[in-house]
Each structure stands twice: as C-alpha cells, then as structure tokens.
Design an enzyme around this catalytic site. Sequence first.
Site, mmCIF file in Angstrom:
data_model
loop_
_atom_site.group_PDB
_atom_site.id
_atom_site.type_symbol
_atom_site.label_atom_id
_atom_site.label_comp_id
_atom_site.label_asym_id
_atom_site.label_seq_id
_atom_site.Cartn_x
_atom_site.Cartn_y
_atom_site.Cartn_z
ATOM 1 N N SER A 291 1.034 -1.260 -0.156
ATOM 2 C CA SER A 291 -0.056 -0.072 -0.031
ATOM 3 C C SER A 291 1.191 1.161 -0.137
ATOM 4 O O SER A 291 1.787 1.011 0.700
ATOM 5 C CB SER A 291 -1.180 0.385 1.832
ATOM 6 O OG SER A 291 -1.964 0.973 0.769
ATOM 7 N N PRO A 292 0.164 2.689 -0.733
ATOM 8 C CA PRO A 292 1.143 3.340 -0.645
ATOM 9 C C PRO A 292 1.623 3.944 1.085
ATOM 10 O O PRO A 292 0.095 4.536 2.108
ATOM 11 C CB PRO A 292 1.059 4.831 -1.808
ATOM 12 C CG PRO A 292 -0.594 3.445 -2.443
ATOM 13 C CD PRO A 292 -0.825 2.447 -1.242
ATOM 14 N N GLN B 5 1.228 6.812 -7.263
ATOM 15 C CA GLN B 5 0.336 7.188 -6.552
ATOM 16 C C GLN B 5 0.573 9.145 -6.739
ATOM 17 O O GLN B 5 1.289 9.535 -5.800
ATOM 18 C CB GLN B 5 -0.413 6.712 -5.058
ATOM 19 C CG GLN B 5 -1.568 7.631 -4.900
ATOM 20 C CD GLN B 5 -1.636 7.047 -2.959
ATOM 21 O OE1 GLN B 5 -0.864 7.656 -2.346
ATOM 22 N NE2 GLN B 5 -2.269 7.251 -2.523
ATOM 23 N N TYR C 112 -7.349 15.181 1.134
ATOM 24 C CA TYR C 112 -6.716 15.904 0.551
ATOM 25 C C TYR C 112 -6.929 16.508 -1.078
ATOM 26 O O TYR C 112 -8.649 16.180 -0.844
ATOM 27 C CB TYR C 112 -5.353 14.372 -0.168
ATOM 28 C CG TYR C 112 -4.568 14.548 0.822
ATOM 29 C CD1 TYR C 112 -3.866 15.343 2.190
ATOM 30 C CD2 TYR C 112 -4.111 13.115 1.001
ATOM 31 C CE1 TYR C 112 -3.200 14.746 2.701
ATOM 32 C CE2 TYR C 112 -3.073 12.526 1.543
ATOM 33 C CZ TYR C 112 -2.736 12.979 3.124
ATOM 34 O OH TYR C 112 -1.707 12.858 4.142
ATOM 35 N N ARG D 140 -8.032 6.249 -5.598
ATOM 36 C CA ARG D 140 -8.245 5.968 -4.362
ATOM 37 C C ARG D 140 -9.340 6.562 -3.663
ATOM 38 O O ARG D 140 -8.883 7.808 -4.113
ATOM 39 C CB ARG D 140 -6.686 5.726 -3.512
ATOM 40 C CG ARG D 140 -7.200 5.493 -1.865
ATOM 41 C CD ARG D 140 -6.153 5.218 -1.333
ATOM 42 N NE ARG D 140 -5.060 4.885 -1.231
ATOM 43 C CZ ARG D 140 -4.789 4.069 0.201
ATOM 44 N NH1 ARG D 140 -3.990 5.068 0.394
ATOM 45 N NH2 ARG D 140 -4.208 2.691 -0.131
ATOM 46 N N ARG E 289 1.092 -1.173 6.995
ATOM 47 C CA ARG E 289 2.210 -1.863 8.679
ATOM 48 C C ARG E 289 2.713 -3.367 8.610
ATOM 49 O O ARG E 289 3.792 -3.467 8.700
ATOM 50 C CB ARG E 289 0.919 -1.381 9.947
ATOM 51 C CG ARG E 289 1.295 -0.484 9.782
ATOM 52 C CD ARG E 289 0.797 -0.060 11.250
ATOM 53 N NE ARG E 289 0.042 1.365 11.145
ATOM 54 C CZ ARG E 289 -0.685 2.257 10.945
ATOM 55 N NH1 ARG E 289 -1.867 2.048 9.834
ATOM 56 N NH2 ARG E 289 -1.120 3.357 11.258
#
Length: 769
Positions: free
Chosen positions: A415-416, A494, A575, A623, A717
């Site tokens: 994942s980013p 991304q 964002y 996303r 993680r």
Amino acid sequence: MTGPVHAPTTPGRPLRVAIIGGGPGGLYAAALLKRLDPNREITLWERNAPDVTFGFGVVLSDETLGGIEHADPVVHEALRQDFVRWDDIDIVHRGVRHRSGGHGFAALGRHRLLEILHARCRSLGVELRFSTEAPHIDRLAREYDLVVAADGVHSTTRESLAHVFRPHVATHHCRYIWLAADFAFDAFCFEIAETEHGVMQLHGYPFAADASTVIIEMHEEVWRAAGYDELSPQESMERCAKVFAEALRGRPLRSNSSAWTTFRTVVNDRWSHGNVVLLGDAAHTAHFSIGSGTKLAVEDALALAACLTEQPDVPRALAAYEEERRPVVASTQRAARASLEWFENLRLYLRQPPRQFAFNLLTRSRRVTHDNLRLRDARFTESVEREFGCPPGTPPMFTPFRLRGLTLRNRVVVSPMDMYSATDGVPDDFHLVHLGARALGGAGLVMTEMVCVSPEGRITPGCAGLYSGRQAEAWRRVTDFVHRQAPGTAIGVQLGHSGRKGSTKLMWEGMDEPLPTGNWPLVAASPLPYKPGGQTPRELSRAQLTDLREQFAAAAWRAARAGFDLLELHCAHGYLLSGFLSPLTNRRTDAYGGSLDRRLRFPLEVFDAVRAVWPAERPMTVRISATDWAEGGTTAEDAVAIARAFAAHGADAIDVSTGQVVAEERPEFGRSYQTPFADRIRHEVRIPVIAVGAISSWDDVNSLILAGRADLCALARPHLYDPHWTLHAAAEQGYEGPGAVWPAPYRAGSRRPRTGRTDAPRPRLSLSG
C-alpha cells in the site's frame, strides 16, 4: 432523571445482591454468586412468569460450555444431558445445496435452559420473584450492595441511567421473526429464497430431537413489498411456511408470541455506575446470525462473579469486569455487525458461483477464515478453490490478476505509505532501498507514497514529487531496479495534491501540525482549515482549477516516462481531490459544489486529463474514502456513486479506503474494518477493487479474495514490519509456484529457519509413594 446511585452499604465483597431480569444471564449470575458465597442474600426480579420466554433454541459454544463446567459442574451436567450437537452447515441457494462440516454446535431449548437455571437457583437459596416488577433503581442501589441489571435489550435500568451509561442504539434494515418447526434439521441451515418481491432467507437449527428454531429474515423493503406488514402473525407464519416449504419438508411453523421486529445493536460508553452494573443485552447486543446473545450474557456472568471474588471491593470488581469483557464484546460485536450487514446486502451476492457464495456466507463475519475453514472441512474448501480457478496447491492470494495490459502475478499490493524522506521532492537512496526491498519481497504490485504534482501540493517538506525532470529521473532509477531485480513485480505511482492538509511537519515531528517556519500557502475546494488553529486555505478559482488539472497531467506524463506500470489518482483522505468529493469539505456554490454530481466534476476532469496522457495499455486506479466516519459526510451510497462515475470514465479499479477527511472523524476500527465498503462497490458497480484497512495476515487475504469481496489486497504496516511479507506468506503455506518467486540470491532462505526444541520429554513412569 433519576437521582444519584449510592455506594454499597457493605464494604468489601457484596452480601446483598439484587438482580433485575430472569433471562439466562441474570439467572446464571445469581447461581454463581450464591454458589461462591452461600451467605449472600440474592433476590432476582422477573416481570414475566417463569414459563414465558422469547424465541426457542439457544446455541452455546464449546468455549462457553467449558467455562460453565469449570464454574458449576451441576449446571453443566444438566445442560449436557439435553444438548443437541451437530457439526454441519448447509447453504441452499438457487436449488443447490452445499454442506460444510467440522463446525461444532450445541443447542437446547430456551425453556429447558431456563428450567435448569431456575432449579439451580432455588437449590442454592436464591429468591426468585416472577411476575414482579423490580423496585426503582434508586431504591435497589440504596438497599443492596450490588445491583445487576440483566433486563435485556429494552433495559429500563439503562434508560434510567442513560446520562451515565450513555447508550448508543442502532436499528438496522432487516425484519425478522423467531418461529419453530416440529422436526430437527440435521445441520445449521441457511436457505435463500428469491421471490418476486425480493430475497428472503431462512436460518434454521435443531434444539431438540424433534424441534428446530426457524428465523425468517428479509430487508425492510422486501418485507413491505411482500405485504407482511399487513398480515396477522398466523398469516405470516403460513406465508413463510409456503416460501420455504422445501426446507421445512412441507411442515407448518409455530409461534411463541412471535412478531416481526428489527435488530437493535446496543453499545454503552460505560457498563457500571456506583454499585449498579449492566450485564448481557442490557450492556451490549450482537446479531443472532452469529448466535452470540446468550453466550455473551453467560460469559458476562462468569466474568462478573470471578471479578467480585478476586477484587477487594465492588468498585474495583466492576472496573475489572468491564476491563475484561469490553474488548471481547467489542470483537464479537464487530463480527456480528459484519454478519448482519452481509445479510442486509445479500442481494449483492446472488450471482456468485454456488460454492463461492457458500464460502462467502461462511466467512461473512471474518471470524471463520480460509485457513480455519480448511481445518474444519478441507474437502469443501478445496472445491471452492477449484471453482475459483486456483491451480492445485495454490492459495487464492497467489493467483494472477489482470488490469488492462498489466498482469499481476499475485493479489498482494504494498500500500502507498508516506515516507517523508525526500529532499526538494526528489526521491533518494532511501526510496530505492525501501521500494526495492518490498519489490524483492514478492508482492504483485508495489505502490509509491503519494507523489505530489507541485511544490505547494506537498504534505510536508519531505514529500516526494513529480513536478520536475530531476524527480522523474530519480524515480526512473527506482523503477529500473524493480523491473531488473524483481522481474514479475509491478510498480505503481500514486499522484496527489495535499490541499488543505499541506505545509505540515514530518509525521514523527507532529502529524498534521503546521510548520513553525517556511509555510507555503494552501488551496482547497473551500476555505476550511483541517484542524482548529491550522492554516486556512484559499478557495480555488476557475483559473487555478485549470492550472491544477494541467499539473496532474504533466506529472502523469513524467510518471509514464519514469517507467511506472500503473497510476493511481489519490481522491481520498481529505487531500485536494477528496476535498471536492466530501460535502463536509466542499461548500462551493459554483458548478463544482452542491450535489454529488457537481462535487465529482473537478476530480473527474483531473482523471480525464491524466488518462489522456497515461499510456492506453497501462491501468489507472482511483483511491477514494468510502466514508468520512462523520455525520453529514460521504456515505456508503455516495461511495458507490463515486466509484460508478470513475468507472464510467475509464478507471480500471477502485482502491477503497475510508476517513481522514475531517479531524473530528470517529472511525469504527477493527480487523479488515474497511473491506465491507470495497465489497459493496465491487458487487454494485462491478469493477475490480483493492481492499485496504487492517488486513494483517495472509489468511485474511486468502479469505477476502476467495469470497469475492476484493480482487487485490493492499497492506501497509505488515510490509513495514516485514519487507518480505509475501514471500514469507508463501513459505508458511508451503507454496512454491509462479505467484511468489524468490530472487535467486535469496532462495536459500525460502524455508523457515529451524529453532531450538521447545518441548520437554514426556514422563514415562508415574510412581506413587
């Protein structure tokens, strides 16, 4: 409002105990407390007669029965003699029956359970007052050392002290009714009926040699369309018996003052106040589809009795009880909520292949997983894998997946993750090692962090960019390494812009805190700061929107030249583009604000501009935040509409995340907690989805993929903890195929290292003196 609850009259352990409610939880608590201390004076009030109860059968787990056996062998032996046991689950859908074994159930009639507990309480000297309302809670709290409120989902105690317990009660979208049939199912049966009015489902299980519980459930809309809201109870039973005539073998159903109702999930901020404590459904509820209501109440009683024995006084005992039980209950409620919502959305899964549908149903709560089900019933699980297309010996996570012209060798995505380690937006050796290590670690797709399209679009001074040729050259070094040293692994970029969440400190210096110096001006959909005291952004003008669209397109062109295999447009987490989508952050009155269609306008314009310059054979994903976890924000229904809009513009997959849009969010964290949003989008929009959010084990990935809830799983993680997470997942499952190829220099480490012996020699002789 009731007055204050007074402290217990007796210091130390309670001698005078009042129990409100004569269900299994209250009765078992009374029996345990009396057995542990015969000197206790225990009085139980139950408003109904002793033979009045709701429902028919009660299912208890082996774990719960073990606790009962240890605490009270007399009760356990009485239960054991009446239990009906079975191992199988039948799922019947579109005329096809699939049976899965090895599950292990035990049930008995609710009337019989209450009779056993009544007898045990009387034999121990508990005073049972049936057909009697309990005195007011204030009086009980004054006159008794301890008051146990086990008065059910509609608890008057909880409502009287609502200002203290702070209950949250959610009513859900299905109607259901508890009935019974005079024969015994030979398995736990789930039968699906597709009627002219919509889908209905039967949950059935035996509770005696000649009787079964039958629960009929359907969405509220179906219930009304079918006219059940206008039928008498008798007419409802007869109609249900006709709908499920085959499952019921043509037999009628019977009632126990049964009525259609909706399930209520009860959560309380606190479980005790002074000497008053909540137990069972008064404190918490969990949907019947995982069979946990009585189980939780009995386990509450066991824990409460133990804590009152172990702790020196009532306050500490009640605190210990809540500390012990709350995490267990929260976990069960998460599983129950997942199961409940699965049945609410049952219509989404009707087109699945029969075995996958059955597997999806069995794993709906996320408590039963692929690996767990393999242990229970390997033959069934292997049949699901074959139908899915897994080659022999290949776990679902190691099957390939195609997006446009890109074939990923497995379903794992790194994942980013923002690293905040670039200088002037230029990735350096850290990024080469970080992304290179994870590419060598076997994932099918490795994603960069959010790469910003302008200096002002950075979150922090350490964020990477693609707004200069120098940055593109540095990224090319990373992509070349991945393609050369980890062939078969794809690398994606991304693209995003921080919007109102920019110009902040590095994460480890103060997440979302403004820079002390060197701030740059922020822009956003509307002039709203992310946090109180934060910088207020300027509302973007039409001319600035055009400039931003071109910045995204230019960055995408550089990304293509830098050699990225996939591009993801970041429209999540508050964002800039996410700020246009959410009604909480977009307050514009022009053509880019207002309705969801208008809020979508600018993100779609950016998507189209990027897609126009991004190579046609390379996939693009988006996303999104599928919910804001805040009142008035993006809903799950909005998320479906957002995904559908991007799909119509050519998105190849939707990466479904949640939250981080507003600072005041209240997420419902838990294992795989975001995956239901991906699941819904996948089935409603019929577009591939990437699931994210606390997916931590390869077993979770296999379960999600095989059940059809996701096409790809992105983990963050776990890949920080172990860059070779995917290869290690393959080794732990004994898989050595093309979906997880060890780099040649690492092949010697492809098997788990041996460790020292941890077992001790078994004793061979037993001597007595």
